[in-house]
Design a protein around this motif. Sequence first.
Motif, PDB file in Angstrom:
ATOM      1  N   THR A   5       0.855  -1.189   0.000  1.00 11.91           N
ATOM      2  CA  THR A   5       0.000   0.000   0.000  1.00 11.91           C
ATOM      3  C   THR A   5       0.891   1.239   0.000  1.00 11.91           C
ATOM      4  N   TRP A   6       0.786   2.034  -1.066  1.00 13.78           N
ATOM      5  CA  TRP A   6       1.644   3.209  -1.202  1.00 13.78           C
ATOM      6  C   TRP A   6       1.489   4.126   0.010  1.00 13.78           C
ATOM      7  N   MET A   7       2.608   4.423   0.663  1.00 15.46           N
ATOM      8  CA  MET A   7       2.675   5.273   1.850  1.00 15.46           C
ATOM      9  C   MET A   7       1.984   4.645   3.065  1.00 15.46           C
ATOM     10  N   GLY A   8       1.648   3.364   2.964  1.00 15.35           N
ATOM     11  CA  GLY A   8       0.947   2.719   4.067  1.00 15.35           C
ATOM     12  C   GLY A   8       1.785   2.586   5.326  1.00 15.35           C
ATOM     13  N   ASP A   9       3.102   2.619   5.189  1.00 11.46           N
ATOM     14  CA  ASP A   9       3.985   2.494   6.346  1.00 11.46           C
ATOM     15  C   ASP A   9       4.583   3.840   6.749  1.00 11.46           C
ATOM     16  N   SER A  10       3.973   4.919   6.314  1.00  7.17           N
ATOM     17  CA  SER A  10       4.467   6.268   6.626  1.00  7.17           C
ATOM     18  C   SER A  10       3.591   6.942   7.674  1.00  7.17           C
ATOM     19  N   VAL A  11       4.190   7.868   8.396  1.00  2.00           N
ATOM     20  CA  VAL A  11       3.472   8.659   9.396  1.00  2.00           C
ATOM     21  C   VAL A  11       3.656  10.128   9.055  1.00  2.00           C
ATOM     22  N   LYS A  12       2.562  10.875   9.038  1.00  2.63           N
ATOM     23  CA  LYS A  12       2.634  12.304   8.707  1.00  2.63           C
ATOM     24  C   LYS A  12       2.345  13.147   9.944  1.00  2.63           C
ATOM     25  N   GLY A  13       2.939  14.309   9.980  1.00  2.00           N
ATOM     26  CA  GLY A  13       2.687  15.272  11.038  1.00  2.00           C
ATOM     27  C   GLY A  13       2.678  16.665  10.449  1.00  2.00           C
ATOM     28  N   ALA A  14       2.100  17.619  11.165  1.00  3.29           N
ATOM     29  CA  ALA A  14       2.023  18.998  10.661  1.00  3.29           C
ATOM     30  C   ALA A  14       2.206  19.980  11.808  1.00  3.29           C
ATOM     31  N   VAL A  15       2.887  21.074  11.508  1.00  4.62           N
ATOM     32  CA  VAL A  15       3.091  22.160  12.466  1.00  4.62           C
ATOM     33  C   VAL A  15       2.670  23.456  11.795  1.00  4.62           C
ATOM     34  N   THR A  16       1.903  24.276  12.478  1.00  5.69           N
ATOM     35  CA  THR A  16       1.482  25.564  11.911  1.00  5.69           C
ATOM     36  C   THR A  16       2.195  26.708  12.634  1.00  5.69           C
ATOM     37  N   VAL A  52      18.578  10.210   6.626  1.00  4.07           N
ATOM     38  CA  VAL A  52      19.001   9.914   7.992  1.00  4.07           C
ATOM     39  C   VAL A  52      17.807   9.815   8.928  1.00  4.07           C
ATOM     40  N   GLY A  53      16.848  10.734   8.768  1.00  7.43           N
ATOM     41  CA  GLY A  53      15.679  10.729   9.625  1.00  7.43           C
ATOM     42  C   GLY A  53      15.911  11.485  10.916  1.00  7.43           C
ATOM     43  N   PRO A  54      14.955  11.505  11.847  1.00  4.77           N
ATOM     44  CA  PRO A  54      13.692  10.753  11.767  1.00  4.77           C
ATOM     45  C   PRO A  54      12.684  11.305  10.750  1.00  4.77           C
ATOM     46  N   PHE A  55      12.834  12.556  10.362  1.00  2.00           N
ATOM     47  CA  PHE A  55      11.959  13.125   9.336  1.00  2.00           C
ATOM     48  C   PHE A  55      12.647  12.973   7.979  1.00  2.00           C
ATOM     49  N   VAL A  56      11.960  12.364   7.022  1.00  2.00           N
ATOM     50  CA  VAL A  56      12.594  12.092   5.732  1.00  2.00           C
ATOM     51  C   VAL A  56      12.182  13.085   4.647  1.00  2.00           C
ATOM     52  N   GLN A  57      11.032  13.719   4.823  1.00  2.15           N
ATOM     53  CA  GLN A  57      10.595  14.756   3.881  1.00  2.15           C
ATOM     54  C   GLN A  57       9.800  15.812   4.641  1.00  2.15           C
ATOM     55  N   MET A  58       9.878  17.048   4.165  1.00  2.00           N
ATOM     56  CA  MET A  58       9.096  18.143   4.748  1.00  2.00           C
ATOM     57  C   MET A  58       8.797  19.143   3.647  1.00  2.00           C
TER      58      MET A  58
END
Length: 266
Positions: free
Chosen positions: A219-230, A249-255
Amino acid sequence: MYLRVVILIVLSYIRYSNQNIDNCERMESTDVIIVGAGLTGMTLARNLAQKGIKFIILEARDRVGGRIHSIKKEDGAVVEMGATWFFPHFNNLFKLLKQIKVDLEGQFMKGYTMYESDKKIPARKVYSSGDDDMFRVKGGTSQIIEKLYENIERDQVLLKQKVTEIRKSSEGMEVISNGQIFKSRRVVTTVPQQLLANSVKFSPALSSDVMGILKNTHTWMGDSVKGAVTYKTPFWKENNLSGALYSNVGPFVQMYDQSSSDGKGF
């Protein structure tokens, strides 16, 4: 998470199982039962409604949209907790957006983006002019679902309906959910394949080949966790930063910057 209309799995069986289901409440029959009220399920429902074909949607969550989930924060910012981006090769989706009058806007990428390839190598900044082929849905990806929902009667979408069994009967198809039996001529399931294989019983059973495909289809992106900051202001833009980063390297891989185009949410 990229937007894609996933492949429909049309289930139609030719044998009948005699399992005792006398304790279940039998509902009125319809032409098509759609399992899942995500993008695929809602698009199919719109198409069936336009053709005058009777249907109901059974959705396990307490909302429509599936893996499309835009949240409007108290400060007015709309953040995407699910599918976010549109790319030019999404031809069928682009046709749908034009039909339902949903607009796109470019993903903000102007400025320096941070790249971190390895722990042993210092992160580097790469400048972009902002010309990119990444787009977002103006007003939030949920705009697609809301527009599709406008063409569907509310009583045709049943929420909090966790489907546990799909079976062939002497009269057609039966779907069991929350102690109720929903009957139809056809069943279309739009949920991710692994979820389907691990949560729904089929009578008669699907072949081992089909079950193997379902259980092993990622499942595409099924093992990913998203978060958001405003934020109150887009301070990164003032510092000539795109607000984006890529890290191995992480823990955040894209933003990415998810600021609204009207300048009211950051």
